[in-house]
Scaffold this active site. Structure first.
Site, PDB file in Angstrom:
ATOM      1  N   CYS B  97     -67.374  31.427 -58.943  1.00 45.17           N
ATOM      2  CA  CYS B  97     -66.991  32.797 -59.422  1.00 45.17           C
ATOM      3  C   CYS B  97     -67.088  32.555 -61.245  1.00 45.17           C
ATOM      4  O   CYS B  97     -67.963  32.654 -61.668  1.00 45.17           O
ATOM      5  CB  CYS B  97     -65.746  33.423 -58.828  1.00 45.17           C
ATOM      6  SG  CYS B  97     -65.735  35.099 -58.918  1.00 45.17           S
ATOM      7  N   ARG B 134     -69.127  46.546 -58.771  1.00 40.91           N
ATOM      8  CA  ARG B 134     -68.625  45.344 -58.431  1.00 40.91           C
ATOM      9  C   ARG B 134     -69.261  44.924 -56.834  1.00 40.91           C
ATOM     10  O   ARG B 134     -69.558  45.763 -56.292  1.00 40.91           O
ATOM     11  CB  ARG B 134     -67.069  45.048 -58.026  1.00 40.91           C
ATOM     12  CG  ARG B 134     -66.340  44.956 -59.549  1.00 40.91           C
ATOM     13  CD  ARG B 134     -64.710  44.883 -59.304  1.00 40.91           C
ATOM     14  NE  ARG B 134     -64.570  43.575 -59.155  1.00 40.91           N
ATOM     15  CZ  ARG B 134     -64.701  42.526 -60.108  1.00 40.91           C
ATOM     16  NH1 ARG B 134     -64.671  43.065 -61.243  1.00 40.91           N
ATOM     17  NH2 ARG B 134     -64.299  41.450 -59.902  1.00 40.91           N
ATOM     18  N   HIS B 202     -66.310  33.027 -53.897  1.00 44.19           N
ATOM     19  CA  HIS B 202     -65.362  32.883 -54.720  1.00 44.19           C
ATOM     20  C   HIS B 202     -64.060  32.398 -53.862  1.00 44.19           C
ATOM     21  O   HIS B 202     -64.080  32.136 -52.914  1.00 44.19           O
ATOM     22  CB  HIS B 202     -64.712  34.012 -55.465  1.00 44.19           C
ATOM     23  CG  HIS B 202     -63.769  35.104 -54.783  1.00 44.19           C
ATOM     24  ND1 HIS B 202     -63.497  36.463 -55.077  1.00 44.19           N
ATOM     25  CD2 HIS B 202     -63.647  34.974 -53.317  1.00 44.19           C
ATOM     26  CE1 HIS B 202     -62.867  36.910 -54.211  1.00 44.19           C
ATOM     27  NE2 HIS B 202     -62.782  35.992 -53.176  1.00 44.19           N
TER      28      HIS B 202
END
Lengths: 453, 251
Positions: B97, B134, B202
């Site tokens: 990430c 996002r 992530h």
């Protein structure tokens, strides 16, 4: 006219959802009312005779707002409270639609609303104007900010982004308020031990009232990992802690710029529920009560009888055993629940992880929970939609190279998991259940045999 | 003699937003279960370079923009250049990430100046400037490299605003099957350079992709002891179940 139509349809929706047991009475009536009349919250909120109390924060909203409601009711105030736990705009509108008469009139002194972190701005902007421009001099807006932990990043975004939004809305209303008249109409009740929350008090000119814990006995010996804001909000340097209670809550200061934890005006009150996090909820509620000049004696008498909100340390009797639910939905809340459950000498724990929208789609956070603190003699059962993710987490926490059913039971079926948990629990002992939000509703449904909400 | 492994964990207090330590836990336990002695070195702002330059494996996790900024300067001037040399010499590494963004040439956040990076990876990242854009959700990708895993799948969860473009000196790690990947358009997810892996999956990347953990450990030991290392397979039944769940539900 639109106003009446909105209320009429909202109320009818409420009756229908109740009648058909649709379990959506917490949000649908508000949603429909808001769609027809987007200004409805302003119309409602201007009617409260005393004012509005808003409770926000990652953990503790439901318990704190329930405590505040009881404290107000002890003074014979009438209140409207979104006690179904629905805490977005539509949930608050639903509580109001339910409370008003067919003409949209609300006969109540106080509105007490727990508000979702991300909805705080829109809720405040929807209620602030009538409160602040009201002809009645002494109407109050009290905003209680409990804490900010990382929670469901997929839904809420980063903690810093939420803190920024909070700062913006608080600045906007406090400036507007002080431009109009005395700034004392708005009171912020802030957690001094949470640097990000405490710092908000410095950025507005509202009246601040800080609460915090000042008892080194509660300091953690080892720092937990799930810390969110250990760097100075003002200058970015690492914060120094005299002691940490949990996560990033503690007695903090910045060695570089001198920013430090504000001195709390309230530091101690006997919590009616176990767990340090409930101590914070209690302090926040007592802070509100003191600001409303309720006497300490009356506060004490009310809180001593306090019963938890649903799913929050709620207890059920099943034959001669007990089941106790500890809603646990993010790393800091989970660590706090786990600490409390272990302090209560649990021998069997059932952990349930779902990944629906109210739980958060992302289950990564389970790796920030300190499952390693569970001692060898405690049996753990895992269940829920993400049972295998949880299973992997506990396999590593318990150092199980090979599976060991005497320590860790993987059971995807929640009904069976509960049965197994109860059968492992000895007579007169308690099965501790730590579920995420939707899992908590499922467990309650299985135990009580009926759906809630 | 037991093999010994030193793992450097970069900025555990800053670059660790969401379960990132799962990777460290998995690397540690999977090594220990095979009789390898593991030492974890936590490396942060105040740590000296001597603290980690002899590490056999590197890990750095995700961060929010504010924390990434706080770490940014120290990383660029102090830790980054050493890590660049280590990665170029074949030290295995995992960057997930925000770390994946930070090891590139620069990261441009949604507000403020670009944060320059040490260029360990030939890539750069820009944030398009709106939280709503996002890329968020469960994600699945099919590995292109390392070659022994070609066609195998990785599963995870991505949540990033930045869009990453790879340069010519770095290989994409995988083909996106579900999710946004590096920049949402080129169908690639992550990157591989020498023995260093970067991914937008992530937080706990390794728990559900344990073969990558084993690969990193194996590379680290092969490097260190200069001989091929073989070790026992572990019981990964739970991992297989967790992977199938994601592939069936979101694939």
């Amino acid at each position: 006219m639109r106003h009446y139509t909105a209320i009429l349809l909202g109320k009818l929706t409420f009756i229908i959802t109740q009648f058909l047991h649709l379990g959506a009475g917490g949000t649908w009536p508000g949603e429909i009312t808001l769609t027809i009349d987007p200004q409805i919250l302003k119309r409602f909120s201007s009617q409260f005779r005393k004012g509005i109390i808003i409770v926000a924060g990652t953990n503790g909203k439901t318990t704190t707002s329930l405590m505040i409601s009881h404290l107000l009711q002890s003074q014979n105030y009438t209140i409207v409270h979104n006690n179904s736990g629905a805490n977005l705009l539509n949930g608050i509108a639903s509580a109001l639609v339910k409370a008003c008469d067919w003409k949209g009139k609300i006969q109540a002194d106080w509105g007490v609303f727990e508000v979702d972190e991300n909805s705080l701005s829109s809720v405040i902007f929807n209620i602030k104007i009538p409160i602040l421009s009201s002809q009645v001099k002494d109407k109050k807006l009290i905003i209680v900010l409990l804490n900010l932990f990382r929670d469901q990043l997929d839904r809420y975004g980063e903690v810093d982004v939420i803190a920024e939004k909070w700062k913006n809305v608080l600045q906007a209303i406090s400036h507007q308020s002080s431009a109009m008249r005395d700034k004392s109409d708005i009171t912020l009740i802030l957690n001094a031990d949470d640097p990000q929350v405490a710092y908000l008090g410095q950025t507005t000119n509202a009246k601040n009232y800080y609460f915090g814990i000042s008892d080194p006995q509660h300091f953690l010996r080892v720092k937990e990992h799930a810390t969110d804001s250990t760097f100075c909000l003002h200058c970015g340097a690492r914060l120094v802690y005299t002691g940490i209670y949990f996560s990033h809550l503690g007695i903090w200061n910045c060695a570089k710029c001198g920013l430090k934890r504000p001195l709390p005006m309230l530091t101690d009150w006997n919590s009616p529920l176990p767990g340090l996090y409930n101590k914070y909820n209690t302090l926040a509620s007592v802070s509100v009560a003191r600001n409303l000049h309720i006497s300490d004696e009356q506060i004490g008498n009310t809180l001593i009888q306090f019963k938890p909100a649903f799913g929050r340390q709620e207890e059920f009797d099943v034959k001669n055993k007990k089941i106790k639910l500890f809603l646990s939905k993010n790393p800091s809340g989970f660590n706090a629940s786990l600490r409390t459950v272990l302090e209560l000498k649990s021998s069997v724990i059932l952990i349930i992880l779902n990944d629906r929208i109210p739980d958060g789609r992302d289950v990564s956070w389970i790796w920030d929970v300190d499952f390693e603190t569970i001692p060898n003699e405690v049996k753990v059962i895992v269940s829920g939609e993400r049972v295998f993710d949880l299973g992997i987490r506990l396999k590593y926490a318990f150092d199980l190279k090979n599976s060991d059913a005497s320590r860790l039971i993987i059971e995807p079926n929640l009904n069976i998991a509960l049965k197994k948990g109860l059968s492992l629990t000895k007579e007169n002992e308690t099965l501790y259940v730590l579920p995420t939000y939707s899992a908590m509703l499922e467990v309650r449904k299985i135990i009580t045999g009926k759906k809630i909400l | 003699m037991n093999f010994k492994l030193t793992i450097a964990w970069l900025y555990p207090d800053l670059m660790s937003t969401y379960g990132d330590r799962g990777n460290i836990i998995v690397l540690k336990k999977r090594s220990e279960w095979r009789g390898i002695d593991v030492k974890i070195k936590e490396v942060t702002l105040e740590s000296s370079i001597g603290n980690f330059k002899n590490a056999d494996l590197l890990f750095m996790g995700g961060a929010q923009d504010r924390q990434q900024k706080i770490a940014g300067d120290d990383f660029l001037k102090n830790k980054g250049p050493i890590m660049k040399k280590m990665v170029e010499s074949g030290i295995p590494a995992l960057f997930v990430c925000a770390a994946y963004q930070a090891v590139g040439h620069y990261y441009k956040p949604y507000k403020g100046e670009p944060i320059p990076g040490p260029g360990i990876f030939d890539l750069y990242t820009q944030h398009p400037g709106d939280q709503k854009k996002r890329t968020i959700g469960n994600a699945i990708a099919e590995l292109l490299v390392p070659i022994e895993f070609k066609g195998k799948r990785i599963v995870g969860f991505e949540n990033h605003g930045g869009r990453t473009r790879l340069g010519s000196k770095i290989q994409p790690l995988a083909l996106v099957l579900k999710g946004g990947g590096n920049d949402g358009h080129d169908c690639y997810e992550g990157a591989l350079f020498k023995n260093a892996i970067g991914s937008y999956f992530h937080g706990p990347f390794l728990p559900k992709n344990p073969f990558i953990a084993d690969w990193l450990i194996q590379k680290a030991l092969t490097n260190k002891y200069e001989k091929p290392i073989k070790f026992e397979a572990l019981n990964d039944e739970l991992e297989l179940n967790a992977r199938s769940f994601i592939m069936e539900k979101y694939g």
